[in-house]
Structures are given as C-alpha cells and as structure tokens.
Design a protein around this motif. Structure first.
Motif, PDB file in Angstrom:
ATOM      1  N   TYR A  55       0.845  -1.193   0.000  1.00 27.02           N
ATOM      2  CA  TYR A  55       0.000   0.000   0.000  1.00 27.02           C
ATOM      3  C   TYR A  55       0.878   1.240   0.000  1.00 27.02           C
ATOM      4  O   TYR A  55       1.806   1.345   0.810  1.00 27.02           O
ATOM      5  N   LEU A  56       0.613   2.152  -0.908  1.00 26.25           N
ATOM      6  CA  LEU A  56       1.333   3.415  -1.013  1.00 26.25           C
ATOM      7  C   LEU A  56       2.849   3.204  -1.050  1.00 26.25           C
ATOM      8  O   LEU A  56       3.614   3.875  -0.349  1.00 26.25           O
ATOM      9  N   GLY A  57       3.263   2.240  -1.852  1.00 25.30           N
ATOM     10  CA  GLY A  57       4.680   2.047  -2.106  1.00 25.30           C
ATOM     11  C   GLY A  57       5.447   1.278  -1.053  1.00 25.30           C
ATOM     12  O   GLY A  57       6.679   1.185  -1.139  1.00 25.30           O
ATOM     13  N   ALA A  58       4.777   0.718  -0.068  1.00 23.91           N
ATOM     14  CA  ALA A  58       5.476  -0.015   0.989  1.00 23.91           C
ATOM     15  C   ALA A  58       4.715  -1.278   1.359  1.00 23.91           C
ATOM     16  O   ALA A  58       3.505  -1.381   1.102  1.00 23.91           O
ATOM     17  N   GLN A  59       5.422  -2.226   1.939  1.00 20.59           N
ATOM     18  CA  GLN A  59       4.808  -3.455   2.423  1.00 20.59           C
ATOM     19  C   GLN A  59       4.463  -3.289   3.902  1.00 20.59           C
ATOM     20  O   GLN A  59       5.276  -2.783   4.680  1.00 20.59           O
TER      21      GLN A  59
END
Length: 298
Positions: A55-59
């Motif tokens: 989500y939003l570029g991160a795990q």
C-alpha cells in the motif's frame, strides 16, 4: 501447540444503519487479493492472525488488534502474513458518510478525511470497531429472520439476541468518530508530480468513457501525443497499474451498482465489458474474495 489454520470463508452483507456500505466478515488462508482499490473507505479490524499488504509504495503487516485503514481510490493488495492466515471484519464506508460525520464532529464543513499509510495500532479503537461491526451483523441477522429469510448459523456469530437499534447506531458512531478524531487528517499532496499529470487524466477518461468499446494502447498514446511506450509508462507510474489492469478494476467497480439492483451476472458481465461471465467471475473473486453470485446474495 499448532495454531488453527483459517479457511477461505467470506460473507458480505449490508444494513440500513450504514446506508450505501458493504460489510465483510471473513477469514482467509490461501486467497490473495490482486492489486485493486475501493471507492469507499476500507476500515478493517484484524481479530486473529495477521495480514500483509502492499500500500502506497510499501509493504505492511497488520496483526491482531490493529486497524489497517485504506483510503478510497488507493491501490492495495492482501495476503496472509502468518502460517494460519487471518480473520477480520471490514466496513466499506461511503466517502460522503465519513465526510459528513467529520463535519458533524467539527460543527463545520470539513475536507475529505484521510488516513496515514501506517497500520493503526490502537487497541481501544480496534475494540470499538469490532463491537460496532458485531452489533451491526447481529441486527442484520435479526432483520433477515424477521422478514422470513433463513438465518445462517455461524461459529463466530454474535451472541446478541435482544438488540436495541439505538445501541447499535451508538456503537457505530462511537467507533467511526473515534477513528476520525484520533487518526483522521486531510489528504496530503501527492509525492510524484505525474500523479497530477493532465495526460494521465485524459487517458483515464478515455478508458472510462465506454467500458464495452475495445481500446488499444495506440488510442491512448494518440490522445496525449506520446509514443505507446511512454504513454503506458506514464500511466503505470501514476496509477500503479497498466492501462488494461486499471480498466479492469474500473469495470469491477462499475459492476457493483447493477449487481446490488439485482441484475443478472451474465448481463452485468456483458455491460461491464468482460468477454464472458467466467472472465468476470474470475476477476471479481480476485478483488472481493467471493464470486459475484455470493456477493450479490448479501
């Protein structure tokens, strides 16, 4: 002692006490959610096990007792983070409902509420959300029983039998207002300039205009005066999905209203631009965790 392995089991349902919302009671082990978004706020509470999601570029990992809120329109995935899987309850709350609630709390018009990307670790909030969800589900079961529908027996069913609707609504407002006052904020500016690129919006408008009409990458590229390669790269960087996958997600979102209205799955599949019902069902299940017939029966 080995922890109990969850099974893939999901139940969608609705209630007049939260108009326009879908609610989910589920547990998953094998199922993995493909990248997708929702037009509503996704407000889960993890009750057991743990879920991981991008989500939003991160795990991220959401363990039991946490609240991993997903903002409307934001791409995310979902799968088990531990061997046994995860069990959770989810409210898909319409944007207007939460914005109106935020304005009511502040006693003045508020901008669109927004929530940070980090998993919310607030045990008291998790307890309030779980209680509200259980009471809403018990009330929905009571309404179905009163209307003559068969009651579905479930191992995790709420023990509440004598339900005060005022108490149910009170628990719902308490949970969502607590979420807003403790963790709500206004939307932050996008980090990447291409997210506001008008060429991306032009391509999205073309993809959304007629979902039944086939399009080629060359059509999108010509509309924004780019090469097919550069048009695809710009769109994918801005939206998180290539054009064909973004259009599939939009088709699934557009399919929800006619399904709610009782349209046949075959008709909805055709009107949404899918090649056939099995194609539609396969994509629907990857996004919602259940086939469209079970979702519609809620």
């Amino acid at each position: 002692m080995t922890a109990r392995r969850f099974r893939d089991s999901a139940r969608y349902w609705r209630t007049p006490l939260l108009p326009g919302a879908d609610l989910l009671t589920a547990e998953y082990h094998e199922h993995e959610f493909a990248p997708h978004w929702h037009e509503a706020y996704t407000i889960p509470v993890i009750e057991d096990g743990a879920e991981c999601f991008r989500y939003l570029g991160a795990q991220h990992v959401a363990e039991a007792g946490t609240v991993p809120v997903i903002n409307p329109g934001e791409l995310h995935t979902g799968s088990r983070a531990v061997d046994e899987g995860w069990r959770y309850r989810v409210m898909y709350v319409p944007v207007d409902y939460l914005r109106d609630l935020a304005s009511g709390i502040a006693d003045r018009l508020q901008p669109l509420p927004w929530f940070g990307a980090d998993v919310i670790r607030d045990p008291d909030l998790a307890r309030r959300l779980s209680l509200a969800h259980r009471l809403l589900e018990a009330d929905a079961d009571r309404r179905r029983a009163a209307s003559g529908a068969s009651r579905i027996a479930r191992a995790d069913a709420s023990p509440v039998t004598d339900i005060d609707v005022l108490a149910v609504e009170g628990a719902l407002l308490d949970a969502l207002s607590t979420l807003l006052t403790r963790h709500g904020r206004t939307r932050e500016a996008p980090l990447q300039p291409q997210m506001n690129d008008p060429r991306v919006e032009t391509m999205k408008s073309l993809l959304a205009a007629d979902l039944e009409t086939p399009l080629r990458v060359a059509d999108l590229a010509q509309a924004v005066s780019l090469s097919p390669f550069h048009a695809t790269r710009l769109f994918t960087e801005a939206s998180g999905l290539p054009p064909h996958a973004w259009r599939t997600q939009l088709r699934l979102q557009r399919a929800l209203a006619p399904l709610r209205a009782g349209a046949s799955i075959a008709d909805v599949a055709a009107a949404s631009g899918f090649t056939d019902q099995s194609h539609f069902t396969r994509h629907f299940r990857r996004m919602f965790g259940v086939p469209p017939g079970r979702w519609q029966s809620a």
